[in-house]
Design an enzyme around this catalytic site. Structure first.
Site, PDB file in Angstrom:
ATOM      1  N   GLU A 112      12.178  22.142  31.511  1.00 38.09           N
ATOM      2  CA  GLU A 112      11.578  23.218  32.312  1.00 38.09           C
ATOM      3  C   GLU A 112      12.497  24.409  32.569  1.00 38.09           C
ATOM      4  OE1 GLU A 112       9.436  19.532  32.663  1.00 38.09           O
ATOM      5  OE2 GLU A 112      11.519  19.960  33.233  1.00 38.09           O
ATOM      6  N   ASP A 143       2.057  20.710  39.057  1.00 35.75           N
ATOM      7  CA  ASP A 143       2.611  21.709  38.140  1.00 35.75           C
ATOM      8  C   ASP A 143       1.680  22.278  37.059  1.00 35.75           C
ATOM      9  OD1 ASP A 143       2.627  19.259  36.803  1.00 35.75           O
ATOM     10  OD2 ASP A 143       4.797  19.166  36.556  1.00 35.75           O
ATOM     11  N   THR A 177       1.502  22.442  27.769  1.00 33.89           N
ATOM     12  CA  THR A 177       2.576  22.020  28.671  1.00 33.89           C
ATOM     13  C   THR A 177       3.586  21.099  27.996  1.00 33.89           C
ATOM     14  OG1 THR A 177       2.957  21.303  30.968  1.00 33.89           O
ATOM     15  CG2 THR A 177       1.504  19.921  29.611  1.00 33.89           C
ATOM     16  N   GLU A 213      -0.985  12.030  29.312  1.00 30.22           N
ATOM     17  CA  GLU A 213       0.100  12.023  28.344  1.00 30.22           C
ATOM     18  C   GLU A 213      -0.423  12.030  26.911  1.00 30.22           C
ATOM     19  OE1 GLU A 213       3.332  12.023  31.133  1.00 30.22           O
ATOM     20  OE2 GLU A 213       3.155  12.478  28.998  1.00 30.22           O
TER      21      GLU A 213
END
Length: 598
Positions: A502, A364, A588, A231
């Protein structure tokens, strides 16, 4: 002869004021002196409070020192385009519900903006291109929708500033700060760092300057707290590097290096596969206790390459690239069952911990970074592209399924079977496959066509998960076991929505690739749903059940809502000149990094 009167000597503050023959005389002079001291002290206090409003943006109240009493002259101050109030404490006596003096400090902030004309970017020591004006569409309706998304960003940002400034995230209903365990035990302004490049893209220059000033003066990683490597990489490292790429402001690069140096101890394992958590002060690291016997997670250690490679390029220090190249080496050599990458790897042995593969949670962004590092490298990293194609080919062969109702999905593979289920997180794959279809090498036209068609099918399925909900917002996970409940959540703990990006991410990419207007229509439907069910008076909140029109809010405005969801929606209604795909690659967390040209 008369007896001598007693002689008294008086001292004050260590000074000898000599003999006196009268006690009365001593007391009188002491009173005068003490009164004079109190008058001087009272005058200093009045002067100090007189200057405090003017110093709100320049002096940290708990470390002000001499400047608190003797203010810095205006001409000696650093150029600023705003005043800020980042260091008012949450429990300060003047603070409102979120730790900010709403009617006092915020009014002073607004007045200071009126009083001091904005400095040009060059005068502030860095340059920022006017992305908002450059990328404005020509169609009036599209412009209107784009401006609506911009207003949403302003609503989210201004309420964060008002009620949670300097804290990680906002609780918009209870009007206070919020933090999750991934951020450790310290407030590090996650929303500020996550939002900076979105503010720049939208042309919100004053708000960006406000964020920059806080990062420069208040963002510190000198804290004995345990944080998530993943993160902090995608949000903080990515956010700071993106701000540096846009502005070439050396401060952002310096902050990035400070943070990454504190993250590096997580890589000190027998294989070089990093642990998930690292203490920023001690360097001790560990994996999540719930992660398959303490193994490392594919989506976490596989989502570092872009940021570390770019950091090596801009600093000239190869050690960051070496760390992620070691991860690549381990993954290249390890055996892959059916060509698949399981979600857990033991950092001590370099062996898989269990055979569970996913394009959603736990897997992912590993696949995302294989393709995107190839793109970011300027097509130099051919190994990344080869690994991506091999992984996708195996995944589409084993895990791509079609429901009875004709909906395509990529289910989780475990125990030799594919679960008839998909995560909201996995909906990014539609856009990823579409993007890949435009970047494959010559001679692979059939594969490119398959990638594009599969990407469109997956995005259609994810759109169905939205419009089959009463709110037109999709759930955290949805199933395909029964035809009458396809693309719907079954369990209560799958029905929530936490402002995830997403689905709109794939709308944006598919719009860029196909120019099919339906993706803009779908995106606008998502905007209207967000406004109706997630917007609250003081920001945006997730909802607990997407199937109930009477929304129950979770009272959290996630930092990625500003970094990703609103950015993708803004780009969806912008021209391609806003972050052209041949010049920028989004990490991302949707932080743009420039494509390497040299």
């Amino acid at each position: 002869m008369a007896a001598s009167l007693p002689t008294h000597r008086t001292t004050f503050g260590g000074a000898d004021y000599g003999p006196y023959t009268s006690k009365r005389g001593v007391r009188l002079k002491e009173r005068y002196f003490i009164a004079l001291v109190f008058i001087v002290f009272f005058s200093v206090c009045i002067t100090t409070f007189y200057y405090l409003p003017e110093m709100g943006g320049d002096v940290l109240l708990d470390r002000a020192g001499r400047n608190l009493i003797f203010p810095i002259p205006d001409e000696a101050r650093q150029p600023k385009r705003f005043k800020y109030i980042s260091d008012l404490k949450p429990n300060a006596s003047r603070a409102g519900p979120g730790g900010v003096d709403d009617k006092g400090s915020l009014d002073r902030m607004k007045e200071s903006l009126k009083e001091q004309p904005p400095k040009k970017p060059d005068e502030a020591g860095f340059k920022v291109s006017d992305k908002d004006k450059e990328s404005a569409p020509t169609d009036a309706e599209v412009v209107k929708k784009r401006e609506k998304v911009k207003e949403m960003m302003q609503h989210a940002w201004s309420n964060y500033v008002r009620f949670a400034w300097g804290q990680n995230e906002l609780r918009p209903i209870s009007r206070r700060g919020h933090s999750a365990s991934i951020f450790g035990a310290t407030s590090m302004g996650a929303t500020i760092v996550d939002a900076m490049d979105t503010l720049l893209l939208m042309g919100l220059r004053t708000e960006f300057d406000q964020a920059r000033e806080w990062v420069s003066s208040s963002l510190s990683f000198d804290s004995a707290t345990e944080v998530s490597l993943f993160e902090f990489n995608i949000r903080f490292v990515g956010g700071l590097l993106s701000a540096y790429a846009f502005t070439k402001d050396e401060m952002f690069k310096k902050k990035t290096v400070e943070l990454v140096e504190r993250l590096l101890p997580a890589f000190n394992t027998p294989t070089g596969i990093p642990n998930a958590m690292v203490n920023l002060a001690t360097g001790s690291s560990r994996n999540w206790g719930w992660a398959s016997g303490g193994c490392s997670i594919l989506a976490e250690f596989g989502t570092i390459h872009m940021e570390f490679a770019y950091l090596s390029e801009v600093t000239g220090d190869p050690k960051y690239l070496q760390k992620v190249q070691r991860i690549r080496e381990v993954l290249r050599q390890v055996e892959k069952p059916q060509g698949l990458y399981p979600n857990y790897l033991n950092p001590g042995t370099g062996k898989w911990c269990q055979h569970h593969s996913s394009i959603g949670a736990l897997g992912d962004s590993f696949y995302e970074y294989l393709l995107k590092e190839y793109l970011r490298s300027g097509a130099r990293d051919r190994e990344a592209l080869d690994l991506f194609e091999a992984a996708m080919d195996s995944m589409l062969s084993v895990m791509l399924k079609k429901s009875e109702g004709g909906l395509s999905y990529i289910g989780d593979y475990r125990g030799g079977r594919v679960d008839p289920k998909m995560d909201h997180l996995g909906c990014f794959s539609g856009g990823l496959l579409a993007l890949a279809s435009t970047r494959l090498l010559p001679g692979k036209e059939e594969k490119a066509k398959k990638y594009l068609e599969t990407g469109k099918d997956i995005t259609h399925t994810c759109h169905e998960s939205y419009i089959r909900a009463a709110t037109h917002i999709g759930p955290e996970a949805f199933h395909f076991e029964q035809r009458d409940s396809e693309a719907k959540a079954i369990r209560q703990n799958e029905k929530y929505y936490i402002l995830r990006p997403e689905v709109v991410e794939s709308y944006f990419v598919l719009w860029r690739v196909t120019r099919d207007p339906k993706y803009r229509e779908w995106g606008w439907d998502a905007v209207q749903a967000l406004e109706k069910y997630c917007r609250v008076e003081n920001g945006y909140s997730g909802i607990r059940d997407v199937y109930l029109e009477a929304a129950s809010h979770d009272d959290v405005q996630q930092s990625f809502f500003l970094a990703e969801t609103l950015k993708y929606l803004f780009l969806l209604f912008s021209d391609d000149s806003a972050l052209p795909f041949d010049q920028w690659v989004l990490n991302t967390e949707a932080h743009p990094l420039p494509v390497r040209t040299k």
